[in-house]
Design a protein around this motif. Structure first.
Motif, short mmCIF file in Angstrom:
data_model
loop_
_atom_site.label_atom_id
_atom_site.label_comp_id
_atom_site.label_asym_id
_atom_site.label_seq_id
_atom_site.Cartn_x
_atom_site.Cartn_y
_atom_site.Cartn_z
N LEU A 1 47.28 44.68 16.32
CA LEU A 1 46.09 45.29 16.91
C LEU A 1 45.11 44.24 17.40
N ASN A 2 45.17 43.06 16.80
CA ASN A 2 44.25 41.98 17.13
C ASN A 2 45.04 40.85 17.78
N LYS A 3 44.56 40.39 18.91
CA LYS A 3 45.28 39.33 19.63
C LYS A 3 45.37 38.04 18.83
N ARG A 4 44.38 37.80 17.97
CA ARG A 4 44.40 36.57 17.18
C ARG A 4 45.59 36.55 16.23
N PHE A 5 45.85 37.65 15.55
CA PHE A 5 46.97 37.70 14.61
C PHE A 5 48.31 37.68 15.35
N LYS A 6 48.35 38.30 16.51
CA LYS A 6 49.56 38.24 17.31
C LYS A 6 49.83 36.80 17.75
N SER A 7 48.76 36.10 18.14
CA SER A 7 48.90 34.71 18.55
C SER A 7 49.40 33.84 17.39
N LEU A 8 48.89 34.10 16.19
CA LEU A 8 49.34 33.34 15.02
C LEU A 8 50.82 33.56 14.75
N TRP A 9 51.26 34.82 14.85
CA TRP A 9 52.67 35.11 14.60
C TRP A 9 53.56 34.51 15.67
N LEU A 10 53.13 34.57 16.93
CA LEU A 10 53.90 33.95 18.01
C LEU A 10 54.01 32.44 17.80
N GLY A 11 52.93 31.85 17.29
CA GLY A 11 52.97 30.42 16.98
C GLY A 11 53.97 30.11 15.88
N CYS A 12 54.01 30.96 14.85
CA CYS A 12 54.98 30.77 13.77
C CYS A 12 56.41 30.93 14.28
N GLN A 13 56.64 31.92 15.14
CA GLN A 13 57.97 32.12 15.72
C GLN A 13 58.38 30.93 16.58
N ASP A 14 57.43 30.40 17.33
CA ASP A 14 57.72 29.24 18.18
C ASP A 14 58.13 28.04 17.32
#
Length: 268
Positions: free
Chosen positions: A69-82
């Motif tokens: 729901l929050n772009k910040r948390f999505k960005s954190l998860w995408l960073g972890c996946q990367d």
């Protein structure tokens, strides 16, 4: 909280699957297929089923993109996946070295990443709910500009101010779990960054003095310990309740509230 995550995923999927434009497109294709049954023969029904199935898969993929729901948390998860993808790419190149600690590391990293995903989803839901219900209240608590000189009224105002202090402490307690999860994400990404570079250095430099095998194995052990500490912290962190170790004594009254009390002649 896992049930909340599943329910949210199902709600998003249902919303995507039942969106008007998707239903119209799917229904139009099915109608066209059924209308040409005489031309296509018995293959029409399987094609219609495949159309519905593909529409469902498409809806699921679209809902997956909107789970945060929050772009910040999505960005954190995408960073972890990367970081995880980069680590696995380097790890594949080092398989020929047959290092025992290195062969165990991917399993540890994947386990931590799964726990971190769940924690980020929890933090995302909690942050969203708090933002919806508490927007503007924490930064702008109520103020009593014209307090009465009546003793009982002053006592009631004192209780109200005390409630403000407790509200702030409770708010901070709820958000502390969210902030800890963000910090664990940062530790996860930086740990994989450091480990990946050490792996590259060991692979390219080999056993030269700049990167000895002993130092490399120590680096692996340190990274493993950091990852396990993340996993342990995520297990201990219950975002559904206030953190148990936020404070061992009653929180102090905020300075602005204390000043209000002082101006009214209440307290020391």
């Amino acid at each position: 909280m896992m049930d909340d995550i599943r329910r949210q995923d199902l709600r998003l999927f249902a919303k995507e699957a039942l969106s008007p434009w998707r239903l119209i497109c799917t229904l139009a294709v099915v109608i066209v297929l059924l209308g040409n049954m005489s031309s296509f023969g018995p293959i029409v029904l399987p094609l219609a089923v495949v159309t519905v199935f593909v529409s469902g898969i498409w809806a699921w993929m679209e809902s997956d993109k909107k789970r945060f729901l929050n772009k910040r948390f999505k960005s954190l998860w995408l960073g972890c996946q990367d970081r995880l993808a980069r680590f696995e790419e380097v790890q594949k190149r080092m398989r020929k070295d047959q290092i025992a600690h290195l062969s165990e590391m991917p399993n540890t990293i994947r386990a931590v990443s799964k726990a971190l995903y769940i924690a980020l989803r929890r933090a995302d839901i909690i942050s969203h709910e708090v933002a919806l219900s508490e927007k503007g209240l924490y930064s702008e608590p109520p103020s009593w500009k014209s307090p009465s000189r009546d003793a009982q009224s002053q006592e009631l105002y004192r209780i109200a101010d005390k409630n403000i202090a407790e509200y702030r402490a409770q708010f901070a307690g709820v958000m502390a779990g969210v902030q800890r999860t963000e910090a664990q994400s940062a530790v996860f990404m930086t740990t994989l960054d450091t480990l990946r570079m050490k792996m590259i250095g060991y692979r390219l430099v080999g056993r030269s003095p700049e990167m000895s095998s002993h130092d490399f194995l120590e680096a692996l052990a340190e990274a493993r310990a950091q990852l396990q500490s993340i996993d342990t912290a995520l297990d201990e962190l219950d975002l559904g309740h206030y953190p148990k170790t936020i404070a061992v004594v009653p929180p102090p009254i905020p300075e602005d509230v204390a000043q209000q009390l002082k101006n009214r002649g209440i307290g020391g």
